[in-house]
Design a protein around this motif. Structure first.
Motif, PDB file in Angstrom:
ATOM      1  N   PHE A  33       0.906  -1.328  -0.356  1.00 26.59           N
ATOM      2  CA  PHE A  33      -0.083   0.034   0.083  1.00 26.59           C
ATOM      3  C   PHE A  33       0.745   1.338   0.042  1.00 26.59           C
ATOM      4  O   PHE A  33       1.953   1.249   0.415  1.00 26.59           O
ATOM      5  N   ARG A  34       0.390   2.318  -0.309  1.00 24.65           N
ATOM      6  CA  ARG A  34       0.899   3.604  -0.509  1.00 24.65           C
ATOM      7  C   ARG A  34       0.803   4.750   0.647  1.00 24.65           C
ATOM      8  O   ARG A  34       1.228   5.817   0.536  1.00 24.65           O
ATOM      9  N   HIS A  35      -0.082   4.491   1.404  1.00 26.75           N
ATOM     10  CA  HIS A  35      -0.519   5.381   2.471  1.00 26.75           C
ATOM     11  C   HIS A  35      -0.501   4.629   3.936  1.00 26.75           C
ATOM     12  O   HIS A  35      -1.393   3.572   3.902  1.00 26.75           O
ATOM     13  N   LEU A  36      -0.323   5.230   4.844  1.00 32.73           N
ATOM     14  CA  LEU A  36      -0.005   4.765   6.177  1.00 32.73           C
ATOM     15  C   LEU A  36      -0.476   5.803   7.302  1.00 32.73           C
ATOM     16  O   LEU A  36       0.008   7.014   7.316  1.00 32.73           O
ATOM     17  N   PRO A  37      -1.609   5.424   7.927  1.00 35.88           N
ATOM     18  CA  PRO A  37      -2.164   6.337   9.107  1.00 35.88           C
ATOM     19  C   PRO A  37      -1.056   6.160  10.201  1.00 35.88           C
ATOM     20  O   PRO A  37      -0.480   5.509  10.557  1.00 35.88           O
ATOM     21  N   VAL A  38      -1.010   7.740  10.618  1.00 42.21           N
ATOM     22  CA  VAL A  38      -0.064   7.704  11.729  1.00 42.21           C
ATOM     23  C   VAL A  38      -0.957   7.966  13.236  1.00 42.21           C
ATOM     24  O   VAL A  38      -1.743   8.990  12.927  1.00 42.21           O
ATOM     25  N   VAL A  39      -0.750   7.422  13.876  1.00 38.50           N
ATOM     26  CA  VAL A  39      -1.383   7.265  15.170  1.00 38.50           C
ATOM     27  C   VAL A  39      -0.550   7.432  16.645  1.00 38.50           C
ATOM     28  O   VAL A  39       0.505   6.857  16.522  1.00 38.50           O
ATOM     29  N   GLN A  40      -1.013   8.041  17.203  1.00 35.82           N
ATOM     30  CA  GLN A  40      -0.325   8.147  18.746  1.00 35.82           C
ATOM     31  C   GLN A  40      -1.481   7.925  19.754  1.00 35.82           C
ATOM     32  O   GLN A  40      -2.281   8.534  20.107  1.00 35.82           O
ATOM     33  N   GLY A  41      -1.281   6.673  20.364  1.00 37.61           N
ATOM     34  CA  GLY A  41      -2.286   6.276  21.024  1.00 37.61           C
ATOM     35  C   GLY A  41      -3.425   6.004  20.648  1.00 37.61           C
ATOM     36  O   GLY A  41      -3.338   5.135  19.523  1.00 37.61           O
ATOM     37  N   ASP A  42      -4.561   6.455  20.916  1.00 42.69           N
ATOM     38  CA  ASP A  42      -5.900   6.316  20.204  1.00 42.69           C
ATOM     39  C   ASP A  42      -6.094   7.570  19.237  1.00 42.69           C
ATOM     40  O   ASP A  42      -7.345   7.397  18.564  1.00 42.69           O
ATOM     41  N   ASP A  43      -5.159   8.384  19.185  1.00 48.57           N
ATOM     42  CA  ASP A  43      -5.362   9.553  18.209  1.00 48.57           C
ATOM     43  C   ASP A  43      -4.943   9.539  16.881  1.00 48.57           C
ATOM     44  O   ASP A  43      -3.625   9.065  16.660  1.00 48.57           O
ATOM     45  N   LEU A  44      -5.594   9.764  16.087  1.00 47.11           N
ATOM     46  CA  LEU A  44      -4.908   9.869  14.688  1.00 47.11           C
ATOM     47  C   LEU A  44      -4.127  11.305  14.301  1.00 47.11           C
ATOM     48  O   LEU A  44      -5.118  12.252  14.570  1.00 47.11           O
ATOM     49  N   VAL A  45      -3.077  11.059  14.124  1.00 49.62           N
ATOM     50  CA  VAL A  45      -2.416  12.549  13.845  1.00 49.62           C
ATOM     51  C   VAL A  45      -1.776  12.861  12.614  1.00 49.62           C
ATOM     52  O   VAL A  45      -1.351  13.989  12.335  1.00 49.62           O
ATOM     53  N   GLY A  46      -1.802  12.114  11.575  1.00 51.00           N
ATOM     54  CA  GLY A  46      -1.323  12.235  10.345  1.00 51.00           C
ATOM     55  C   GLY A  46      -1.306  10.924   9.369  1.00 51.00           C
ATOM     56  O   GLY A  46      -2.089   9.963   9.785  1.00 51.00           O
ATOM     57  N   VAL A  47      -0.898  11.110   8.148  1.00 52.03           N
ATOM     58  CA  VAL A  47      -0.915   9.973   7.302  1.00 52.03           C
ATOM     59  C   VAL A  47       0.553  10.246   6.431  1.00 52.03           C
ATOM     60  O   VAL A  47       1.045  11.537   6.334  1.00 52.03           O
ATOM     61  N   ILE A  48       1.312   9.392   6.361  1.00 54.50           N
ATOM     62  CA  ILE A  48       2.443   9.455   5.448  1.00 54.50           C
ATOM     63  C   ILE A  48       2.241   8.395   4.134  1.00 54.50           C
ATOM     64  O   ILE A  48       1.772   7.468   4.126  1.00 54.50           O
ATOM     65  N   SER A  49       2.834   8.929   3.044  1.00 52.75           N
ATOM     66  CA  SER A  49       2.595   8.216   1.886  1.00 52.75           C
ATOM     67  C   SER A  49       3.918   8.019   1.182  1.00 52.75           C
ATOM     68  O   SER A  49       4.913   8.611   1.610  1.00 52.75           O
TER      69      SER A  49
END
Length: 129
Positions: free
Chosen positions: A96-112
């Motif tokens: 895949f080309r997109h990876l969600p970035v999470v800190q604990g239970d919080d969505l903080v970004g996406v890296i591609s």
């Protein structure tokens, strides 16, 4: 080693699973993004990518087709302090080309992959004359 937090996007396009794929695809075009993050009660439940939209079209996309019908549920994630190298390995091995970035239970970004390519090329690309 570079941390994901310095290269991820935090200007996220998020949607709910019960939204129309057609409506979400239009939002993706308007924002010029290749993936949307799917939230339920504020938590990450899935990701819908351009590839998922294309698959929905190939299956016979209808006006009532919902994001939940085409998204990848419970996607692989990475933390903001993980390395960009780790992100690249996860994406390559996962296909895949997109990876969600999470800190604990919080969505903080996406890296591609698009975010990672310049990091690889900056050390190898020739500089100006």
């Amino acid at each position: 080693m570079r941390a994901v937090r310095h290269h991820m996007s935090s200007d996220l396009l998020t949607v709910e699973a019960d939204m129309s794929i057609i409506e979400v695809a239009q939002r993706m075009v308007d924002r010029n993004v290749g993936a949307v993050l799917v939230l339920d009660d504020g938590g990450l439940t899935g990701i819908l990518t351009e590839r998922d939209v294309l698959r929905a079209v190939a299956r016979g996309l209808r006006d009532d087709t919902r994001v939940a019908d085409g998204m990848t549920a419970d996607p692989e994630t990475i933390g903001p302090d993980d390395t960009t190298e780790h992100a690249a390995v996860l994406m390559l091995h996962g296909g895949f080309r997109h990876l969600p970035v999470v800190q604990g239970d919080d969505l903080v970004g996406v890296i591609s992959m698009r975010d990672l390519v310049p990091l690889v090329l900056e050390d190898t690309a020739p500089r100006g004359v």
